[in-house]
Enzyme design. Structure first.
Site, mmCIF file in Angstrom:
data_model
loop_
_atom_site.group_PDB
_atom_site.id
_atom_site.type_symbol
_atom_site.label_atom_id
_atom_site.label_comp_id
_atom_site.label_asym_id
_atom_site.label_seq_id
_atom_site.Cartn_x
_atom_site.Cartn_y
_atom_site.Cartn_z
ATOM 1 N N GLY A 32 0.827 -1.197 0.000
ATOM 2 C CA GLY A 32 0.000 0.000 0.000
ATOM 3 C C GLY A 32 0.857 1.241 0.000
ATOM 4 O O GLY A 32 2.011 1.218 -0.414
ATOM 5 N N CYS A 33 0.332 2.312 0.496
ATOM 6 C CA CYS A 33 1.035 3.590 0.526
ATOM 7 C C CYS A 33 2.330 3.480 1.336
ATOM 8 O O CYS A 33 2.310 3.017 2.473
ATOM 9 C CB CYS A 33 0.131 4.666 1.130
ATOM 10 S SG CYS A 33 0.945 6.261 1.292
ATOM 11 N N PHE A 34 3.426 3.925 0.759
ATOM 12 C CA PHE A 34 4.702 3.801 1.466
ATOM 13 C C PHE A 34 4.796 4.682 2.700
ATOM 14 O O PHE A 34 5.593 4.416 3.595
ATOM 15 C CB PHE A 34 5.916 3.989 0.560
ATOM 16 C CG PHE A 34 5.934 5.152 -0.392
ATOM 17 C CD1 PHE A 34 5.356 6.371 -0.106
ATOM 18 C CD2 PHE A 34 6.593 5.013 -1.608
ATOM 19 C CE1 PHE A 34 5.421 7.433 -0.997
ATOM 20 C CE2 PHE A 34 6.664 6.066 -2.507
ATOM 21 C CZ PHE A 34 6.076 7.284 -2.195
ATOM 22 N N TRP A 35 3.991 5.714 2.810
ATOM 23 C CA TRP A 35 4.023 6.552 4.017
ATOM 24 C C TRP A 35 3.699 5.721 5.258
ATOM 25 O O TRP A 35 4.278 5.913 6.315
ATOM 26 C CB TRP A 35 3.022 7.693 3.924
ATOM 27 C CG TRP A 35 3.251 8.692 2.846
ATOM 28 C CD1 TRP A 35 4.384 8.907 2.119
ATOM 29 C CD2 TRP A 35 2.298 9.640 2.375
ATOM 30 N NE1 TRP A 35 4.194 9.931 1.230
ATOM 31 C CE2 TRP A 35 2.915 10.401 1.370
ATOM 32 C CE3 TRP A 35 0.983 9.923 2.721
ATOM 33 C CZ2 TRP A 35 2.262 11.428 0.686
ATOM 34 C CZ3 TRP A 35 0.327 10.936 2.041
ATOM 35 C CH2 TRP A 35 0.968 11.683 1.043
#
Length: 175
Positions: A10-13
Site C-alpha cells: 500500500g502507501c509507502f508513508w
C-alpha cells in the site's frame, strides 16, 4: 551487520511510519520498484502505468530485531488479502509484494507469507517479485509522517497502522 528487505504493502508513508517505530530499524527509504520505466516520478507511478509498486527498503539489525518480526510486522500493517489496493488506495502501485534480494530472503519471505495466510484466515495475495532497481522516492516522501503529523491521510490511515504494530510488537517498539 544489517539486513535490508524491500516490501510493498500500500502507501509507502504507512509502512515507513510503522517501521520507524521499531527498535533495530536503522533506515527506511520510501521508493518505487517492480516497474518498466527508469527513474519514475511519484506522479507517473500514481497513474498505475509504470508497473512500479510504492515500497520501502527497510534496513535493520537482526541482532536487535529478528527478521521474522520485520516480516510479521509487514503482514500486520497492511491487509495482504486485498489485490492491488489498500483501503481507498487502488491500483497496482498499491499491491502487496515482496522483493527478495537472494534465495535466503525468498525462503524467509515465503515462510512469512505462509504465516500471514494462517493469521488472516487465507486469501493472501502477496506476490514474490524479482528485485530489480529500487528507485528512492522524492525527498518529501521520506519520513513523511514525522514531517506531516497533522496531515489527514496520516491521521486516518498511518496512525492506526503504527499503533497496531506498536501494540502487537510492543517488546520491539521504540519508546
Amino acid at each position: 551487520m544489517t539486513t535490508t528487505f524491500i516490501l510493498a504493502g500500500g502507501c509507502f508513508w504507512c509502512l515507513d511510519a510503522a517501521y520507524r517505530a521499531l527498535d533495530g530499524v536503522s533506515e527506511v527509504v520510501s521508493g518505487y520498484i517492480g516497474g518498466h520505466v527508469a527513474n519514475p516520478s511519484y506522479e507517473a507511478v500514481c497513474t498505475g502505468t509504470t508497473g512500479h509498486a510504492e515500497a520501502v527498503s527497510v534496513t535493520f539489525d537482526p541482532d536487535v530485531i529478528p527478521a521474522d518480526i520485520i516480516l510479521d510486522a509487514f503482514f500486520t500493517m497492511h491487509d495482504p488479502r486485498q489485490l492491488n489496493r489498500q483501503g481507498a488506495d487502488v491500483g497496482t502501485q498499491y499491491r502487496s509484494a515482496m522483493f527478495p534480494l537472494d534465495d535466503a530472503q525468498l525462503e524467509l519471505f515465503t515462510a512469512a507469507r505462509d504465516r500471514a495466510d494462517e493469521m488472516w484466515g487465507g486469501g493472501v495475495v502477496t506476490t514474490m517479485e524479482r528485485a530489480d532497481t529500487f528507485y528512492p522516492a522524492e525527498e518529501y516522501h521520506q519520513d513523511f509522517f514525522a514531517k506531516n503529523p497533522g496531515q489527514g491521510y496520516c491521521l486516518a490511515v498511518a496512525v492506526p497502522k503504527v499503533n497496531k504494530v506498536r501494540a502487537r510488537f510492543a517488546e520491539y517498539a521504540r519508546s
